[in-house]
Design an enzyme around this catalytic site. Structure first.
Site, PDB file in Angstrom:
ATOM      1  N   ASP A 160       0.878  -1.163   0.000  1.00  0.00           N
ATOM      2  CA  ASP A 160       0.000   0.000   0.000  1.00  0.00           C
ATOM      3  C   ASP A 160       0.924   1.224   0.000  1.00  0.00           C
ATOM      4  OD1 ASP A 160      -2.107   1.723  -0.070  1.00  0.00           O
ATOM      5  OD2 ASP A 160      -3.199   0.827   1.592  1.00  0.00           O
TER       6      ASP A 160
HETATM    7  C1  NOJ Z   1      -3.775   4.065   0.008  1.00  0.00           C
HETATM    8  C2  NOJ Z   1      -5.008   3.207   0.083  1.00  0.00           C
HETATM    9  O1  NOJ Z   1      -5.036   2.515   1.318  1.00  0.00           O
HETATM   10  C3  NOJ Z   1      -5.100   2.213  -1.048  1.00  0.00           C
HETATM   11  O2  NOJ Z   1      -6.333   1.552  -0.967  1.00  0.00           O
HETATM   12  C4  NOJ Z   1      -4.931   2.899  -2.364  1.00  0.00           C
HETATM   13  O3  NOJ Z   1      -5.068   1.975  -3.408  1.00  0.00           O
HETATM   14  C5  NOJ Z   1      -3.573   3.565  -2.401  1.00  0.00           C
HETATM   15  N1  NOJ Z   1      -3.488   4.535  -1.345  1.00  0.00           N
HETATM   16  C6  NOJ Z   1      -3.290   4.228  -3.738  1.00  0.00           C
HETATM   17  O4  NOJ Z   1      -4.076   5.324  -3.910  1.00  0.00           O
END
Ligand code: NOJ
Length: 747
Positions: free
Chosen positions: A289
């Site tokens: 993530d």
């Molecule tokens: C953080 C989020 O938790 C995740 O779900 C997302 O895909 C990413 N950022 C990218 O934007």
């Protein structure tokens, strides 16, 4: 002479194709091409493939070692970027892809990723609302339309579906998932994976299973907070939906921010190597993530960037989104022999395999066709599907005076900021959806009733403050109104990541507006807009007509009014319990019985030493699976084909359902079980099947489910399947509370 030229050019051609690197040769297998490419790559280039860089809007905090726009282009030219996120649109993606293909040593194409959560430009209802439709075909369809639009805009990969089972309305991200049940969550995850990925052609995008694992259990619903669940809970409540998506063929998985058993998910060997890869056979790519590799330092799990990158790759995680720890340290760790080259090669192969699978080495520009993009985005057919989807997600909580459907009203008074504000309909995860294309409730009303006299009074602000000066005007307008439509809830941007709330009740101002509306004596229809269940206790105490509209996307207003008017008979049923009060959270249907269970309504001294609150009931206001319709249904005659079965057998469970109303409807029929005595213990109810059944006015239908003994199984704390002999209850009903019950024995 002519002959000579011809044969010379044949010879040149032959030399050229002979000289063509095998990885560029489309007639070879992907495996052979990957092996060849790996043999040509430097360690730096290999590490570069594991590096994902943000190229657009920030969907996370900016990182300390961010190289800046020019720095990123240079990194790309140096072969140090494998993928971009948040670069969208054919123009931008094409220009960036050209650099990768034409200006890097090996010409390895990029993967472009973006959070296409519930639509790209045509925004569909939020996933939580879509799940309330219990309509898997519709979810697959909306994902396929989202994929069609996203891929036409240069994207290869979406960070969806999110399938974090959650019981936490305080958590802003419940909007992205499918609620509190693992089985239903898994069904929707699989449908969306299929819709997004199709056959991996240029009309589809790669899907991402996220957030692996158990992110929906963040304590107190506070974003990025601790998750601390037992292995038994992990296997039985949290992991099943991710597994369902693995089985559906999802190409990628995203680590979660939280730790599991004290080990951050990004560096969690048990989760990624042992469960995901070894046990489930997932051979796709795992992406972090946002900055989660680096954030293992914040957890106190990694002492520095170097250790974080080592821990991530050794656990089986591949691509580093935005932390930069892999890019800045892994080359050294590999050259020093701390990370074996074979481990690096495996991770890189998984990235390259996706690029070969999509055919990017043979046709790197096939996703970047501006004419296709123009023709695809917000196509009429997509808008029509989005409208249908919105109507199917509207959840009728109360209609006890039969005010709905509205009978051709001539004078309508509409109250509340949310009815009118385009800016407040879409949520944080709106993709490229634009407020200006979004249909508000007010617009929906005017379009449906062009001849009606529609008055709008804001009365309550975006933040929920009441404007006392609106009362006079409200009273005046109410005099001639046939009906008042009052909107309350949360503005759209309060749904999504980093949007945790400690209180999910309507604001005092909204309640004041409702009280004033009620005082006019006219029928009031309360519309609630929110990406999560709110505390509706006071509202339903005072009002008899309440429609929960969730966040319906681009066609929100049309979807709402299709239901208000009766053009669509509501059928949706909530997939999260509605708490009675904040202090009741978490409240969910599939809880355990505990040592001293309590049944609401049991009073007296013999019910003192039991598990209960002294001030509120145990049961939620509305249980999982609850929702009304303009039709009414009567369940009878539950039949279980056999009273006892062995482990290899099945039973059929059938029930008669009569539509006792004068309106054709669709009923969502739900089948639950309870394992009465078990080691370890099982919850009081578990959803095992469901059906959406159309039943014409006044008609009856027999609905039959096949219940194989395998559905009576569960997991132990190590993920082994247990199927234990003994007594079970089987329930069928209109929601998780109101059911008919029968008995079944497993021999
Ligand atoms: C953080 C989020 O938790 C995740 O779900 C997302 O895909 C990413 N950022 C990218 O934007």
């Amino acid at each position: 002479m002519k002959k000579l030229t011809l044969s010379l050019s044949f010879a040149l051609l032959a030399i050229a194709s002979f000289a063509q690197s095998p990885y560029k040769n489309a007639s070879l297998s992907d495996e052979a091409r990957i092996a060849d490419l790996l043999s040509r790559m430097t360690v730096e280039e290999k590490v570069g493939q594991l590096n994902q860089v943000n190229g657009g809007v920030l969907t996370g905090p900016s990182v300390a070692n961010d190289p800046g726009a020019q720095g990123k282009i240079q990194l790309l030219k140096d072969g140090m970027v494998g993928s971009f996120l948040n670069v969208v649109g054919t123009e931008q993606t094409l220009a960036t892809q050209k650099i990768a293909v034409e200006q890097t040593r090996l010409g390895i194409p990029l993967l472009f990723a973006f959070d296409v959560i519930h639509g790209y430009k045509t925004v569909f209802p939020i996933p939580l609302a879509e799940a309330a439709s219990w309509d898997l075909a519709a979810a697959e369809k909306s994902a396929s339309i989202a994929a069609k639009e996203a891929s036409s805009a240069g994207l290869h990969w979406t960070f969806a579906p999110m399938m974090d089972m959650s019981r936490e309305p305080r958590w802003g991200r419940v909007m992205e998932g499918s609620g509190e049940d693992p089985y239903l969550q898994g069904k929707f995850a699989a449908a969306r994976v299929k819709g997004f990925q199709g056959n991996f052609d240029e009309n589809h995008v790669l899907a991402t299973i996220k957030h692996f694992a158990a992110y929906g259990a963040v304590e107190a619903g506070r974003e990025y907070n601790t998750v601390d669940v037992s292995r038994y809970a992990l296997w039985n409540y949290y992991l099943p939906s991710y597994k369902a998506a693995v089985d559906a063929g999802a190409a990628t998985v995203m680590n979660s921010f939280n730790f599991v058993d004290g080990v951050p998910a990004s560096g969690n060997d048990y989760l990624v190597n042992k469960v995901l890869r070894d046990k489930w056979g997932f051979d796709g790519m795992v992406v972090s993530d946002w900055a989660s590799f680096g954030e293992m330092m914040n957890h106190g799990y990694s002492k520095d960037a170097e250790q974080a990158a080592i821990q991530a790759i050794m656990a089986g995680s591949d691509m580093d989104m935005e932390a930069g720890v892999t890019r800045t340290t892994l080359v050294k760790s590999v050259k020093d022999g701390v990370v074996p080259m074979a481990v690096l090669d495996e991770a890189v192969s998984r990235v390259l395999a996706l690029k070969f699978k999509l055919g990017l080495f043979d046709n790197p520009y096939k996703y970047h066709d501006a004419a296709r993009e123009k023709a695809t985005l917000m196509a009429d057919a997509h808008l029509a599907e989005a409208r249908k989807a919105a109507g199917n997600t509207m959840t009728l909580l109360k209609n006890s005076d039969g005010v709905l459907p509205l009978n051709s009203p001539k004078n309508i008074l509409v109250l509340g900021h949310l009815a009118e504000s385009q800016d407040d309909v879409l949520d944080f995860w709106k993709g490229q959806g634009e407020h200006k294309y979004t249909v508000t409730i007010l617009e929906g009303i005017k379009a449906k009733y062009p001849k009606a006299n529609v008055t709008f009074i804001r009365s309550v602000s975006r933040e929920g403050d009441f404007d006392a000066s609106s009362v006079k005007e409200m009273k005046k307008a109410a005099k001639k109104a046939d009906v008042i439509i009052a909107t309350i809830g949360l503005f759209g941007d309060l749904a999504g990541e980093a949007r945790s709330l400690s209180d999910v009740s309507p604001s005092d101002g909204q309640m004041e507006m409702l009280a004033n509306a009620k005082a006019t004596g006219k029928p009031v229809v309360v519309l609630v807009q929110a990406g999560r269940p709110m505390i509706m206790t006071d509202v339903v105490k005072d009002f008899n007509t309440v429609l929960y509209t969730w966040i319906g996307g681009t066609q929100h207003g049309h979807g709402v009014v299709d239901v208000l008017s009766g053009d669509v008979n509501p059928s949706a049923k909530t997939v999260m319990s509605f708490p009675v009060a904040m202090g009741q959270i978490p409240v969910y249907y599939n809880h355990y019985n505990g040592s001293r269970p309590h049944v609401d309504g049991n009073e007296g001294p013999e019910h003192f030493w039991v598990s209960r609150y002294r001030d509120i009931p145990n049961e939620p206001l509305y249980p999982f699976g609850y929702g009304l319709s303009y039709s009414s249904y009567e369940y009878s005659g539950l039949k279980i084909s056999k009273s006892s079965i062995n482990q290899n057998e099945s039973v059929t469970v059938s029930v008669n359902i009569k539509n006792t109303s004068g309106v054709d409807g669709t009923e969502i029929v739900q089948l639950y079980i309870r394992d009465l005595v078990s080691q370890p213990v099982r919850p009081v109810k578990e959803l095992k099947d469901f059906a959406r059944v159309e039943i014409a006015a006044g008609k009856s239908k027999t609905v039959t489910f096949e219940l194989p003994a395998t559905k009576l199984s569960f997991f132990d704390q190590d993920g082994n399947v247990l199927l234990q002999k003994g007594a079970f209850k089987v329930f069928v009903g209109t929601n998780s509370r109101d059911v008919l019950a029968g008995d079944l024995e497993l021999r």
